[in-house]
Design an enzyme around this catalytic site. Structure first.
Site, short mmCIF file in Angstrom:
data_model
loop_
_atom_site.label_atom_id
_atom_site.label_comp_id
_atom_site.label_asym_id
_atom_site.label_seq_id
_atom_site.Cartn_x
_atom_site.Cartn_y
_atom_site.Cartn_z
N HIS A 53 123.65 -12.69 104.66
CA HIS A 53 124.32 -12.67 105.97
C HIS A 53 124.00 -11.36 106.65
O HIS A 53 123.72 -10.34 105.99
CB HIS A 53 125.83 -12.81 105.79
CG HIS A 53 126.26 -14.17 105.35
ND1 HIS A 53 127.57 -14.58 105.42
CD2 HIS A 53 125.57 -15.20 104.82
CE1 HIS A 53 127.67 -15.83 104.98
NE2 HIS A 53 126.46 -16.22 104.59
N GLU A 55 125.87 -9.16 107.98
CA GLU A 55 126.74 -8.06 107.55
C GLU A 55 126.27 -7.47 106.23
O GLU A 55 126.21 -6.25 106.07
CB GLU A 55 128.18 -8.54 107.37
CG GLU A 55 128.82 -9.12 108.61
CD GLU A 55 128.74 -10.64 108.65
OE1 GLU A 55 127.62 -11.19 108.51
OE2 GLU A 55 129.78 -11.29 108.83
#
Length: 154
Positions: A53, A55
């Site tokens: 992801h 993040e």
């Protein structure tokens, strides 16, 4: 709020790159003060990695740039509310502040489905600001999925 919008614009640029690559369009940046430590886009499909992801990739990059797995004094800007996996990484990295654009009612772990950052049993608290450039962040996602539905229809 002006500073938050400026950094979120950069996260939106990353989301646009993800869209162009056929990934779910989510982008993230991590800053410390005025210093950009990391910028990343969603890459689970291209990396064959469910943990890739935006993040997580930004946290890895920022930790390498900082020379420390603890990212004290940093702010993470992300176009979509983080999931449980990313929320856990944010807590473990000791990120000080999370700023997100669009809420995620199906997977959000900050305010929508779960409120992990409010759980005081964790040994780190994260300040949260949601809804920064919400419309633009939501539109890049809804446009991506709208296009996917149109191209997959018989």
């Amino acid at each position: 709020m002006e500073i938050d919008e400026r950094w979120m614009e950069l996260a939106l640029e990353e989301a646009a790159l993800a869209r162009e690559a056929g990934e779910v369009p989510v982008g993230a940046v991590i800053v410390r003060g005025e210093e950009l430590l990391a910028r990343a886009l969603n890459r689970p499909i291209s990396l064959h990695d469910p943990s890739a992801h935006a993040e997580i990739l930004a946290i890895r990059q920022a930790a390498a740039a900082a020379g420390n797995y603890r990212l004290a004094g940093t702010t993470l800007y992300v176009t979509l509310e983080p999931c449980i996996m990313c929320a856990g990484a944010i807590i473990h990295a000791r990120i000080e502040r999370l700023v997100f654009g669009a809420a995620d009612p199906k997977n959000g772990a900050a305010v929508s489905l779960y409120r992990l950052f409010e759980d005081r049993r964790f040994n780190h608290a994260v300040a949260i600001t949601g809804g920064v450039l919400r419309e633009a962040c939501a539109e890049i996602l809804s446009g991506f999925f709208r296009e996917k539905r149109l191209t997959s229809s018989p």
